[in-house]
Design a protein around this motif. Structure first.
Motif, short mmCIF file in Angstrom:
data_model
loop_
_atom_site.label_atom_id
_atom_site.label_comp_id
_atom_site.label_asym_id
_atom_site.label_seq_id
_atom_site.Cartn_x
_atom_site.Cartn_y
_atom_site.Cartn_z
N LYS A 157 4.14 6.11 -5.06
CA LYS A 157 4.26 6.16 -6.52
C LYS A 157 3.17 7.03 -7.14
O LYS A 157 3.40 7.71 -8.14
CB LYS A 157 4.16 4.74 -7.09
N ASN A 158 1.99 7.03 -6.56
CA ASN A 158 0.83 7.70 -7.15
C ASN A 158 0.35 8.88 -6.33
O ASN A 158 -0.85 9.12 -6.23
CB ASN A 158 -0.30 6.69 -7.33
N GLN B 271 -2.70 11.44 -7.28
CA GLN B 271 -3.19 11.11 -8.62
C GLN B 271 -4.50 10.32 -8.53
O GLN B 271 -4.82 9.55 -9.41
CB GLN B 271 -2.14 10.31 -9.38
N CYS B 272 -5.21 10.55 -7.49
CA CYS B 272 -6.50 9.87 -7.32
C CYS B 272 -7.61 10.74 -7.89
O CYS B 272 -7.45 11.95 -8.05
CB CYS B 272 -6.74 9.59 -5.84
N CYS B 273 -8.73 10.13 -8.16
CA CYS B 273 -9.87 10.87 -8.72
C CYS B 273 -10.23 12.01 -7.81
O CYS B 273 -10.73 13.00 -8.13
CB CYS B 273 -11.05 9.96 -8.90
N ILE C 198 0.84 -1.20 0.00
CA ILE C 198 0.00 0.00 0.00
C ILE C 198 0.87 1.25 0.00
O ILE C 198 0.63 2.19 -0.77
CB ILE C 198 -0.96 0.00 1.21
N ASN C 199 1.88 1.26 0.86
CA ASN C 199 2.76 2.41 0.96
C ASN C 199 3.49 2.68 -0.36
O ASN C 199 3.60 3.82 -0.80
CB ASN C 199 3.77 2.21 2.10
#
Length: 110
Positions: free
Chosen positions: A104-105, A108-110, A98-99
């Protein structure tokens, strides 16, 4: 109470669910934190640290042990409890995934 349909999920998913359910109570978190401080101890020592009865502490210890997060060895009339590395290793791997994803993202979530 409904069924969980655990057979529809992988063995790993069921194991992680069992482990996370076991740590999903503040008394169990307190027990784990106490065991980290002292390495190992008996139920009576834990009872002295928590605002819970011996019976309640024993039930929480049983849940943690059944999940594989602690282990106990019999020493005379008592059981000495300590953390079970194997159970926490599985949790570490899960939370590391998860971490890694979150790092990495970033944002960058909706």
């Amino acid at each position: 109470m409904g069924t969980t349909k655990s057979e529809c999920f992988t063995e790993e998913q069921n194991q992680i669910a069992t482990l996370t359910k076991a740590i999903g109570h503040p008394a169990r978190i307190a027990i784990i934190q106490h065991l980290i401080k002292v390495d190992s101890c008996i139920c009576g020592d834990i009872v002295n640290q928590l605002p819970l009865s011996q019976t309640t502490v024993s039930q929480h210890l049983k849940e943690l042990k059944n999940a594989g997060l602690i282990k106990g060895t019999v020493e005379g009339n008592t059981i000495c409890y300590c953390l079970n590395e194997e159970g926490f290793s599985k949790l570490k791997i899960f939370f590391d995934h998860i971490n890694t994803y979150l790092e990495k993202n970033k944002n960058q979530c909706c």
